[in-house]
Enzyme design. Sequence first.
Site, PDB file in Angstrom:
ATOM      1  N   TYR A 154       0.831  -1.198  -0.031  1.00  0.00           N
ATOM      2  CA  TYR A 154      -0.076   0.138   0.193  1.00  0.00           C
ATOM      3  C   TYR A 154       0.993   1.088  -0.034  1.00  0.00           C
ATOM      4  CZ  TYR A 154      -3.466   3.656   1.573  1.00  0.00           C
ATOM      5  OH  TYR A 154      -4.205   4.550   1.641  1.00  0.00           O
ATOM      6  N   SER A 155       1.914   1.272   0.941  1.00  0.00           N
ATOM      7  CA  SER A 155       2.587   2.404   1.089  1.00  0.00           C
ATOM      8  C   SER A 155       3.567   2.793  -0.501  1.00  0.00           C
ATOM      9  CB  SER A 155       3.958   2.374   2.127  1.00  0.00           C
ATOM     10  OG  SER A 155       3.139   2.173   3.381  1.00  0.00           O
TER      11      SER A 155
END
Length: 243
Positions: free
Chosen positions: A154-155
């Site tokens: 996600y990051s």
Amino acid sequence: MTDFAGRRVLVTGGGRGIGRATALAFARAGATLAVAHRGDGAASASLTAELEAIGADFVLVAADLTTRPGAQRLAEAVRERLGGLDVLVNNLGVDGHVPFEKLTDDEWQRVLDHNTTSAYLVTQEVLDQLGQGAAIVNIGASVALRGRPLGVHYSTSKAALVGFTRALAKELGDRGVRVNLVAPGVTETDGDPLPPPLAARLTALTALGRLGRPEDVAGAVLYLAGDTAAYVTGTTIEVDGGI
């Protein structure tokens, strides 16, 4: 609120959360809207009802924006219904929580496709509809600037949007098209509340003593899309309450 009367706006991932609040904010400001969503269902039905209550001029388009054909379908619908674009908001995204050692190829691809590839596909497909003075606003995440455990994919996907934004701003600047990024912090939505202990812990970390609301993010999007940000491009605005 900025006046968007006569402006043509496309919001992706508009069925819920930040995308929904953004679409409604543009509608209240007088914009003509195209809202991309996953498919028919309760969320799209309730959004339709709210937009109709506002008296908005809008069209909802169901399309899978992680694929080229889906992005092309959306672009054609925008061309046919709006005749061009003044604002593109790349909001479509998904979250993911998994330890890195257990991260699978499928999960990595799912998150990257929704959060990063969709912005690439949609922007490329509607690029010829964005005229002089148009604005692109991408929705990232503040954790992309700091990292988050159990969310490497996600990051990564949201951090990629920072580079996408800055590079595209430089490439499109001579066309008068501005490209910026909004990076929300923890934002609560009605349909996806955080567990109370986690919400309390995260709230304590914020300078403002509360979690974000979708409307907080929508306000930043409208600013970047509007005339008061006419000399703002290639930047990231964090909307995270000072976490």
